[in-house]
Motif scaffolding. Structure first.
Motif, PDB file in Angstrom:
ATOM      1  N   TYR A  88      63.731   8.450  22.156  1.00 45.68           N
ATOM      2  CA  TYR A  88      62.292   8.225  22.193  1.00 45.68           C
ATOM      3  C   TYR A  88      61.483   9.509  22.293  1.00 45.68           C
ATOM      4  N   ALA A  89      62.104  10.638  22.029  1.00 39.65           N
ATOM      5  CA  ALA A  89      61.367  11.904  22.041  1.00 39.65           C
ATOM      6  C   ALA A  89      60.399  11.950  20.867  1.00 39.65           C
ATOM      7  N   PRO A  90      59.136  12.325  21.091  1.00 39.47           N
ATOM      8  CA  PRO A  90      58.165  12.425  19.984  1.00 39.47           C
ATOM      9  C   PRO A  90      58.629  13.436  18.943  1.00 39.47           C
ATOM     10  N   LYS A  91      58.454  13.073  17.693  1.00 36.22           N
ATOM     11  CA  LYS A  91      58.894  13.952  16.608  1.00 36.22           C
ATOM     12  C   LYS A  91      57.746  14.750  15.991  1.00 36.22           C
ATOM     13  N   THR A  92      56.524  14.236  16.062  1.00 38.82           N
ATOM     14  CA  THR A  92      55.377  14.893  15.457  1.00 38.82           C
ATOM     15  C   THR A  92      54.256  15.015  16.485  1.00 38.82           C
ATOM     16  N   LEU A  93      53.232  15.781  16.139  1.00 35.96           N
ATOM     17  CA  LEU A  93      52.110  15.971  17.055  1.00 35.96           C
ATOM     18  C   LEU A  93      51.364  14.662  17.314  1.00 35.96           C
ATOM     19  N   LYS A  94      51.270  13.815  16.312  1.00 39.40           N
ATOM     20  CA  LYS A  94      50.549  12.551  16.512  1.00 39.40           C
ATOM     21  C   LYS A  94      51.321  11.572  17.389  1.00 39.40           C
ATOM     22  N   ASP A  95      52.621  11.807  17.570  1.00 38.81           N
ATOM     23  CA  ASP A  95      53.418  10.939  18.444  1.00 38.81           C
ATOM     24  C   ASP A  95      53.277  11.304  19.916  1.00 38.81           C
ATOM     25  N   LEU A  96      52.755  12.498  20.214  1.00 38.20           N
ATOM     26  CA  LEU A  96      52.617  12.931  21.601  1.00 38.20           C
ATOM     27  C   LEU A  96      51.539  12.102  22.294  1.00 38.20           C
ATOM     28  N   ASP A  97      51.871  11.538  23.434  1.00 38.72           N
ATOM     29  CA  ASP A  97      50.905  10.685  24.136  1.00 38.72           C
ATOM     30  C   ASP A  97      50.590  11.185  25.539  1.00 38.72           C
ATOM     31  N   LEU A  98      50.955  12.428  25.851  1.00 39.97           N
ATOM     32  CA  LEU A  98      50.601  13.041  27.127  1.00 39.97           C
ATOM     33  C   LEU A  98      49.724  14.259  26.881  1.00 39.97           C
ATOM     34  N   ASN A  99      48.767  14.491  27.767  1.00 39.54           N
ATOM     35  CA  ASN A  99      47.891  15.669  27.684  1.00 39.54           C
ATOM     36  C   ASN A  99      47.228  15.775  26.312  1.00 39.54           C
ATOM     37  N   ASP A 100      46.334  14.847  26.026  1.00 39.00           N
ATOM     38  CA  ASP A 100      45.691  14.779  24.709  1.00 39.00           C
ATOM     39  C   ASP A 100      44.923  16.051  24.372  1.00 39.00           C
ATOM     40  N   ASN A 101      44.285  16.669  25.347  1.00 38.86           N
ATOM     41  CA  ASN A 101      43.539  17.903  25.074  1.00 38.86           C
ATOM     42  C   ASN A 101      44.466  19.007  24.596  1.00 38.86           C
ATOM     43  N   LEU A 102      45.627  19.098  25.209  1.00 38.28           N
ATOM     44  CA  LEU A 102      46.608  20.101  24.786  1.00 38.28           C
ATOM     45  C   LEU A 102      47.128  19.790  23.391  1.00 38.28           C
ATOM     46  N   THR A 103      47.354  18.515  23.100  1.00 35.74           N
ATOM     47  CA  THR A 103      47.826  18.129  21.774  1.00 35.74           C
ATOM     48  C   THR A 103      46.803  18.484  20.702  1.00 35.74           C
ATOM     49  N   ASP A 157      51.885  13.465  35.516  1.00 31.51           N
ATOM     50  CA  ASP A 157      51.590  12.805  36.783  1.00 31.51           C
ATOM     51  C   ASP A 157      52.219  11.414  36.816  1.00 31.51           C
ATOM     52  N   TYR A 158      51.967  10.695  37.902  1.00 34.18           N
ATOM     53  CA  TYR A 158      52.590   9.380  38.098  1.00 34.18           C
ATOM     54  C   TYR A 158      52.193   8.410  36.992  1.00 34.18           C
ATOM     55  N   GLU A 159      50.908   8.381  36.644  1.00 33.71           N
ATOM     56  CA  GLU A 159      50.448   7.441  35.616  1.00 33.71           C
ATOM     57  C   GLU A 159      51.098   7.725  34.265  1.00 33.71           C
ATOM     58  N   SER A 160      51.231   8.999  33.921  1.00 37.51           N
ATOM     59  CA  SER A 160      51.833   9.356  32.630  1.00 37.51           C
ATOM     60  C   SER A 160      53.305   8.966  32.574  1.00 37.51           C
ATOM     61  N   ILE A 161      54.032   9.241  33.645  1.00 44.22           N
ATOM     62  CA  ILE A 161      55.458   8.918  33.659  1.00 44.22           C
ATOM     63  C   ILE A 161      55.666   7.402  33.621  1.00 44.22           C
ATOM     64  N   THR A 162      54.888   6.659  34.407  1.00 46.66           N
ATOM     65  CA  THR A 162      55.052   5.199  34.406  1.00 46.66           C
ATOM     66  C   THR A 162      54.680   4.599  33.056  1.00 46.66           C
ATOM     67  N   ARG A 163      53.709   5.171  32.381  1.00 46.60           N
ATOM     68  CA  ARG A 163      53.346   4.665  31.059  1.00 46.60           C
ATOM     69  C   ARG A 163      54.497   4.846  30.069  1.00 46.60           C
ATOM     70  N   VAL A 164      55.147   6.002  30.118  1.00 41.18           N
ATOM     71  CA  VAL A 164      56.283   6.241  29.226  1.00 41.18           C
ATOM     72  C   VAL A 164      57.453   5.335  29.589  1.00 41.18           C
ATOM     73  N   LEU A 165      57.727   5.178  30.869  1.00 38.10           N
ATOM     74  CA  LEU A 165      58.836   4.327  31.298  1.00 38.10           C
ATOM     75  C   LEU A 165      58.611   2.872  30.885  1.00 38.10           C
ATOM     76  N   ASN A 166      57.382   2.385  31.013  1.00 35.14           N
ATOM     77  CA  ASN A 166      57.090   1.006  30.615  1.00 35.14           C
ATOM     78  C   ASN A 166      57.234   0.824  29.105  1.00 35.14           C
ATOM     79  N   ARG A 167      56.839   1.843  28.347  1.00 32.49           N
ATOM     80  CA  ARG A 167      56.971   1.737  26.884  1.00 32.49           C
ATOM     81  C   ARG A 167      58.443   1.710  26.470  1.00 32.49           C
ATOM     82  N   VAL A 168      59.258   2.552  27.104  1.00 29.47           N
ATOM     83  CA  VAL A 168      60.690   2.569  26.802  1.00 29.47           C
ATOM     84  C   VAL A 168      61.335   1.256  27.233  1.00 29.47           C
TER      85      VAL A 168
END
Length: 352
Positions: A7-22, A187-198
């Protein structure tokens, strides 16, 4: 395949953490000229994932056509050094610090110079190739000085992407020649969001996952997303069920095997301070190193375990010893010597 890779993001549009950095990385990747980059942040924050996504934006799917390649360089007139790197059509990835502080300068001087001077014609729209240097903050001063000269001389044909955990050990001339990008720990919200999606993809029930289970995984991960995914996979791997796995607040999150070994070492140090105990601990250190646990991670984790078990009066001495031998691990070649020396020093502190 592990979920971390699956489930590792392959492209920039797949990144769902730190939108400003993306968004910032997108503007850099799609610009006409990419600067030298220094990507830094804690382990498990997604530094290499973002670098891989930037390479995909630069070169397309061909950036994933990589292979392992071995090179041999002459360290001295009588000694040669063999080095392995990841080679792609338009980029290279290497970790010079694997060879230690006495040889990383050779890799910087010889290999990167060779890559920069080669005039290979590619189908890419960019006239430069990218060299990704992992663990850049562990490079010796001589290697960093050689790297600075390489950046100046071959800036038209080469772009460097330095990946590090911190910028404190990187010399100012390199930092001034790179665009520094900090990747913060999730942070906690970001990690839980990824865990729930997986969990939803893997048909784990219920989704969202129970709060107490998420809290246990987050606490054990230390804000390391890679570790959090591995913990979730380890927790559900021991549960029965072929079609759908059901978890609850009481689901056990097993610690990593290597962490259990370090916990046992801490208990052994506190229980008995003797030469025979030190010899028994040496065998456990060898097992950890043989299983590719980095020595600096061993000493850091061991320090954390010891500080929870000793009195407040002894903590400053143990922390000072850990800082000393962590530094010696960085500049030395035989890490087992420094791990043993740290253990002996802690035993001496506890005994007196």
């Amino acid at each position: 395949m592990l979920w971390v890779d699956k489930y590792a993001p392959k492209t920039l549009k797949d990144l769902d953490l730190n939108d400003n950095l993306t968004d910032r990385l997108k503007s850099l990747a799609y610009s006409e000229d990419l600067p030298h980059l220094l990507v830094y942040g804690p382990s498990g924050a997604g530094k290499k994932t973002r670098v891989s996504a930037v390479l995909h934006a630069l070169y397309g799917n061909s950036a994933r056509n990589v292979k392992l390649e071995s090179r041999t360089f002459a360290a001295t007139a009588s000694r040669k050094v063999e080095f392995t790197l990841i080679v792609g059509p338009h980029h290279f990835e290497l970790t010079p610090s694997d060879l230690g502080p006495n040889n990383d300068r050779i890799i910087i001087q010889e290999l990167i110079k060779e890559l920069a001077q080669s005039n290979q014609v590619t189908k890419s729209a960019h006239r430069f190739r990218v060299v990704v240097i992992n663990e850049a903050d562990t490079l010796s001063r001589d290697a960093q000085a050689a790297l600075r000269r390489t950046m100046e001389k071959y800036t038209t044909s080469l772009r460097l992407v330095l990946v590090a955990q911190s910028t404190s050990n990187i010399i100012e001339p390199i930092k001034s020649r790179t665009l520094q990008i900090r990747v913060p720990a999730p942070d906690y919200e970001s990690i839980t969001r990824v865990l729930n999606r997986v969990a939803q993809e893997e048909r784990i029930s219920p989704v969202p996952l129970p709060e107490e289970l998420l809290a246990k995984i987050f606490a054990q991960s230390g804000r390391n997303l890679r570790r959090a995914l591995l913990s979730l996979e380890a927790a559900v791997s021991v549960l029965p069920g072929d079609q759908q796995i059901v978890v609850s607040n009481s689901t056990t999150v097993p610690p990593a095997d290597w962490r259990e070994v370090i916990t046992e070492i801490a208990q052994m140090i506190i229980k008995v301070q003797s030469a025979s105990q030190l010899l028994a601990i040496r065998g456990k250190y060898y097992d950890l190193i043989a299983h590719c646990i980095p020595p600096r991670i061993i000493i850091k984790t061991l320090l954390t375990e010891l500080l929870t078990r000793v009195s407040s009066s002894k903590k400053p001495s143990i922390v000072t010893a850990a800082a000393l031998y962590d530094h010696r691990i960085q500049i030395g070649n035989k890490s087992i010597f420094h791990l043993e020396a740290f253990t002996a020093k802690v035993m001496n502190v506890l005994e007196h």
